[in-house]
Design a protein around this motif. Structure first.
Motif: not given
Length: 249
Positions: A87-107
């Protein structure tokens, strides 16, 4: 029409370019593999059925689909993918929710944090923005395809209730996730081809962006979607359709 659907429609138009980059196949293979962990039979696994249908729509070879399923069920060796959200924020306080599929979480977490910092945003803690979104089927159709009454009849017959949303150029139909497949099927049966369709996280409210903030938000979206471990990016920005097409074109 929502900012999400405007963006989805533009991405659909750019699909051929994305396919050349190999991004679509990479993401679809990951989704199929993860979905197949819950069972390799699409008849009893709705998520896998949807993933395979999406792969076929992009003309993915049957052998590629079969191998992705077998990697998910463990019949074939391959990378083990983990799925989670950032999760994160863009300009103007826009909310951003990202779906991740990975074989290396930390990276992946480190790289996504860098993408935010480089493109005018910042990462947020878990739960900071997720509560603003709800999972729904989201189907966008050309306005010329049907009248509001015709669409409402299709929606009711497919078990839906919400009226189609009119943005002047397109119709947007929102459904419960469980009704998504039957709704898409009913629309196609009526001879209508959606501009885009997916089960997505739809925000409850939107933040209007203009000028420099809008440009920065588009750059952030594109940078996040370019990352190989990103499956989907959901956001509550609302940017003028013309500006979206100019900057993202």
């Amino acid at each position: 029409m929502s900012g999400h659907s405007k963006w989805a429609t533009i991405k659909h138009k750019k699909g051929a370019l994305d396919a050349k980059r190999g991004k679509i196949f990479t993401r679809l293979i990951k989704e199929i593999s993860i979905a197949a962990k819950s069972g390799g039979d699409p008849d009893t696994n709705p998520r896998l059925r949807t993933a395979i249908a999406a792969a076929k729509a992009e003309n993915m070879p049957a052998d590629n689909i079969k191998r992705a399923v077998q990697r998910g069920t463990g019949e074939l060796p391959g990378a083990t993918y983990e799925e989670f959200s950032l999760e994160g924020y863009g300009p103007g306080g826009v909310a951003v929710l990202i779906d991740i599929n990975t074989d290396n979480r930390n990276r992946t977490v480190s790289e996504i944090r860098h993408v935010f910092q480089k493109n005018g945003g910042n990462m947020a803690s878990a739960g900071a923005v997720a509560y603003m979104f709800h999972k729904k089927g989201d189907i966008v159709l050309p306005k010329s395809a049907a009248t509001a009454d015709d669409l409402m009849n299709i929606i009711i017959e497919a078990g839906g209730e919400d009226e189609p949303i009119d943005d002047g150029e397109n119709w947007e139909i929102l459904t419960a996730p469980a009704s998504y497949e039957s709704m898409v099927e009913a629309i196609k049966k009526a001879g209508i081809t959606p501009l885009s369709s997916s089960v997505a996280m739809i925000p409850d409210t939107y933040i209007k962006l203009e000028g420099a903030s809008a440009n920065t938000m588009i750059r952030l979206m594109e940078a996040l979607e370019e990352h190989d471990d990103v499956q989907n990016v959901h956001s509550n920005f609302d940017i003028d359709q013309k500006l979206l097409e100019e900057v993202a074109g």
